[in-house]
Design a protein around this motif. Structure first.
Motif, PDB file in Angstrom:
ATOM      1  N   GLY A 164       0.584  -1.651  -0.017  1.00  0.00           N
ATOM      2  CA  GLY A 164      -0.033  -0.139  -0.031  1.00  0.00           C
ATOM      3  C   GLY A 164       0.867   1.241  -0.014  1.00  0.00           C
ATOM      4  O   GLY A 164       2.087   1.247   0.323  1.00  0.00           O
ATOM      5  N   PHE A 165       0.354   2.308   0.311  1.00  0.00           N
ATOM      6  CA  PHE A 165       0.766   3.520   0.626  1.00  0.00           C
ATOM      7  C   PHE A 165       1.309   4.939   1.586  1.00  0.00           C
ATOM      8  O   PHE A 165      -0.896   4.859   1.581  1.00  0.00           O
ATOM      9  CB  PHE A 165       0.713   3.960  -1.847  1.00  0.00           C
ATOM     10  N   ALA A 166       1.671   6.041   1.189  1.00  0.00           N
ATOM     11  CA  ALA A 166       1.100   6.886   2.638  1.00  0.00           C
ATOM     12  C   ALA A 166      -0.200   7.240   1.716  1.00  0.00           C
ATOM     13  O   ALA A 166      -0.425   7.582   0.231  1.00  0.00           O
ATOM     14  CB  ALA A 166       2.017   7.661   2.846  1.00  0.00           C
ATOM     15  N   HIS A 220      -0.377   7.434  -3.049  1.00  0.00           N
ATOM     16  CA  HIS A 220      -0.231   6.019  -4.925  1.00  0.00           C
ATOM     17  C   HIS A 220      -0.199   6.734  -5.904  1.00  0.00           C
ATOM     18  O   HIS A 220      -0.731   8.083  -5.998  1.00  0.00           O
ATOM     19  CB  HIS A 220      -2.289   6.356  -3.828  1.00  0.00           C
ATOM     20  N   PRO A 221       0.080   6.289  -6.450  1.00  0.00           N
ATOM     21  CA  PRO A 221       0.624   6.386  -8.350  1.00  0.00           C
ATOM     22  C   PRO A 221      -0.691   6.741  -8.171  1.00  0.00           C
ATOM     23  O   PRO A 221      -0.759   7.543  -9.227  1.00  0.00           O
ATOM     24  CB  PRO A 221       0.847   5.618  -8.975  1.00  0.00           C
ATOM     25  N   LEU A 222      -2.097   6.366  -8.033  1.00  0.00           N
ATOM     26  CA  LEU A 222      -3.319   6.634  -8.684  1.00  0.00           C
ATOM     27  C   LEU A 222      -4.070   7.453  -7.976  1.00  0.00           C
ATOM     28  O   LEU A 222      -5.440   8.010  -8.283  1.00  0.00           O
ATOM     29  CB  LEU A 222      -3.989   5.863  -9.885  1.00  0.00           C
ATOM     30  N   GLU A 223      -3.436   8.501  -7.145  1.00  0.00           N
ATOM     31  CA  GLU A 223      -4.109   9.526  -6.276  1.00  0.00           C
ATOM     32  C   GLU A 223      -5.205  10.402  -6.898  1.00  0.00           C
ATOM     33  O   GLU A 223      -5.793  10.662  -6.194  1.00  0.00           O
ATOM     34  CB  GLU A 223      -3.333  10.487  -5.839  1.00  0.00           C
ATOM     35  N   GLU A 280      -6.562   0.325   3.566  1.00  0.00           N
ATOM     36  CA  GLU A 280      -4.854   0.872   4.831  1.00  0.00           C
ATOM     37  C   GLU A 280      -5.042  -0.864   5.193  1.00  0.00           C
ATOM     38  O   GLU A 280      -3.151  -1.565   5.904  1.00  0.00           O
ATOM     39  CB  GLU A 280      -5.483   1.054   5.211  1.00  0.00           C
ATOM     40  N   LEU A 281      -5.507  -1.554   5.253  1.00  0.00           N
ATOM     41  CA  LEU A 281      -6.189  -3.292   5.713  1.00  0.00           C
ATOM     42  C   LEU A 281      -4.947  -4.015   5.067  1.00  0.00           C
ATOM     43  O   LEU A 281      -4.198  -4.937   5.673  1.00  0.00           O
ATOM     44  CB  LEU A 281      -7.744  -3.672   5.895  1.00  0.00           C
ATOM     45  N   ILE A 282      -5.221  -3.857   3.766  1.00  0.00           N
ATOM     46  CA  ILE A 282      -3.534  -4.759   3.242  1.00  0.00           C
ATOM     47  C   ILE A 282      -2.799  -4.546   3.517  1.00  0.00           C
ATOM     48  O   ILE A 282      -1.312  -4.944   3.259  1.00  0.00           O
ATOM     49  CB  ILE A 282      -4.497  -5.429   1.538  1.00  0.00           C
ATOM     50  N   ALA A 283      -2.514  -3.293   2.965  1.00  0.00           N
ATOM     51  CA  ALA A 283      -0.819  -1.906   3.603  1.00  0.00           C
ATOM     52  C   ALA A 283      -0.479  -2.766   4.538  1.00  0.00           C
ATOM     53  O   ALA A 283       0.851  -2.465   5.062  1.00  0.00           O
ATOM     54  CB  ALA A 283      -1.440  -1.056   3.334  1.00  0.00           C
ATOM     55  N   SER A 284      -1.165  -2.953   5.789  1.00  0.00           N
ATOM     56  CA  SER A 284      -0.897  -3.399   7.065  1.00  0.00           C
ATOM     57  C   SER A 284      -0.217  -4.697   7.257  1.00  0.00           C
ATOM     58  O   SER A 284       0.655  -4.759   7.829  1.00  0.00           O
ATOM     59  CB  SER A 284      -1.537  -2.868   8.213  1.00  0.00           C
ATOM     60  N   GLN A 285      -0.065  -5.441   5.954  1.00  0.00           N
ATOM     61  CA  GLN A 285       0.087  -6.718   5.565  1.00  0.00           C
ATOM     62  C   GLN A 285       1.709  -6.208   5.551  1.00  0.00           C
ATOM     63  O   GLN A 285       2.117  -5.850   4.671  1.00  0.00           O
ATOM     64  CB  GLN A 285      -0.316  -7.712   5.025  1.00  0.00           C
ATOM     65  N   PRO A 286       2.535  -7.641   6.136  1.00  0.00           N
ATOM     66  CA  PRO A 286       4.123  -7.161   6.046  1.00  0.00           C
ATOM     67  C   PRO A 286       4.302  -7.703   4.753  1.00  0.00           C
ATOM     68  O   PRO A 286       3.649  -8.464   3.948  1.00  0.00           O
ATOM     69  CB  PRO A 286       4.034  -9.327   6.847  1.00  0.00           C
TER      70      PRO A 286
END
Length: 395
Positions: free
Chosen positions: A14-16, A20-23, A76-82
């Protein structure tokens, strides 16, 4: 001996906020749940009436508690995964490549930022938005890998509903170091990819020294005509498990159609430097398919005269390469002695079906190869492919 990896991925989780590249298109992006369902079962899912489709939470039970969340919260949930070291960092990736012995890698875009445009399942109906999203994804990956042009190449995303635009994007991305592009096993602009009008695209790609990657996400299956409705939701039906398994049972269907079209539609005869590389589509079926295509050349003339210098099978051997997927139990290495000129190495790093130790995944099958076959499989065949186009890889 040089090692060329034809299938790896750049996979940030994920991204801060704001990065995101497509922000700029964030309000138009599908959620990652939508993207995952499209990748897992989109063809079968779309073939059913809306009211008969399995609920998303039944297909993705790990997301069930979050189905009421916003797309941003799920992201954000997905981004929290290692994430594995090297999965989304170019410096770490090169360190990993050095450790496992990979000299050059074709690097595919990752789902966290490109899932809305990297497959033939299109989420942007407006071509202006779709093309802008593709450019942003292509730029992001090219920028991430830019410090290592002699080690990694970004794989380019295109839009095969607009070949003129795609030719321009192909040229732009080649200037940024890309040596490969995703191709669809689906009609181009509403007609076969073997149509002579498509040759301008194929010629441009080979003139630029680029190969076509046919990845599993770009091989749609056809479940029309009632095949989709097996009563999954009936009390005695097979449920979500049967639905998902059936959805993934036909991944080679359109790949075979695509390849047969290129052979019998004359594309490979008209474009002698074109190479298609199969990724994550297994490889053990290739000898059977090769023999079937060869038989249809029909030396006795019942199907009409075959007018090309190479037979259909010889065309496939020259133009098609495939990477086995042993991490997902593909027994493709079993057939390498039948088609040693067609199989090529991939790590699929950092995906689960790949491995941080790719040589170990191939195991005894790799160790058992004679030196010449091993060298060709690991890199020699792909080095020859690029050399044939007059634009060698920088290794």
């Amino acid at each position: 001996m040089r090692v060329v990896d034809v299938d790896s991925h750049f996979e940030p989780r994920g991204f801060a906020p704001g990065e995101h590249p497509l922000e700029e298109l964030r309000d138009k992006l599908p959620s990652q749940v939508d993207v995952i369902i499209a990748n897992l079962a989109g063809d079968l899912y779309d073939a059913l009436p809306v009211e008969r489709r399995p609920a998303p939470e039944s297909l993705l039970p790990q997301f069930a508690p979050y189905m009421g969340s916003s797309p941003q919260q799920i992201d954000e949930l997905i981004a929290s995964q290692p994430v594995q070291p090297g999965a989304a960092d170019a410096d770490e990736r090169v360190e990993w490549m050095d450790r496992v012995g990979i000299d050059f890698a074709l690097v595919n875009p990752g789902g966290a930022y490109s899932g809305s445009v990297a497959s033939c399942h299109q989420f942007f109906e407006d071509p202006v938005d779709r093309h802008r999203a593709i450019v942003l994804c292509n730029d992001y990956l090219a920028d991430q890998l830019s410090a290592y042009p002699s080690r990694m190449s970004p794989v380019t995303i295109l839009d095969f509903n607009d070949l003129d635009w795609s030719i321009t994007e192909l040229e732009r991305m080649r200037a940024l170091g890309s040596r490969a592009y995703f191709v669809w096993a689906a009609p181009f602009e509403g007609r076969s990819p073997a149509h002579p009008a498509v040759d301008r695209f194929w010629r441009t790609s080979t003139d630029l020294g680029m190969v076509a990657l046919l990845h599993i996400g770009n091989t749609p299956a056809n479940f029309a005509g009632g095949w989709a409705d097996a009563g999954w939701d009936e009390p005695s039906g097979a449920g979500a498990g049967g639905f998902l398994r059936f959805a993934n049972s036909q991944r080679t269907q359109s790949a075979q159609t695509f390849l047969a079209a290129l052979v019998f539609g004359g594309t490979l005869a008209r474009n002698p430097n074109l190479t298609v590389v199969l990724s994550e589509l297994w490889a053990s079926w290739l000898p059977w398919f090769l023999s079937r295509i060869e038989m249809l050349g029909d030396a006795n003339g019942a199907l009409g005269e075959w007018t090309h210098e190479l037979s259909p099978g010889e065309m496939l051997r020259a133009h098609l390469k495939g990477s086995p997927l042993p991490g997902l139990h593909d027994d493709g290495m079993r057939v390498i002695h039948e088609i040693p000129d067609m199989l090529v190495f991939s790590s699929d790093f950092p995906h689960n079906e790949g491995n941080a130790e790719p040589m170990a995944v191939y195991g005894d099958a790799l160790d058992a190869l004679d030196p010449d076959t091993r060298a060709a499989f690991l890199g020699g065949t792909m080095l020859d492919v690029f050399a044939r186009m007059g634009d060698e890889l920088p290794v």
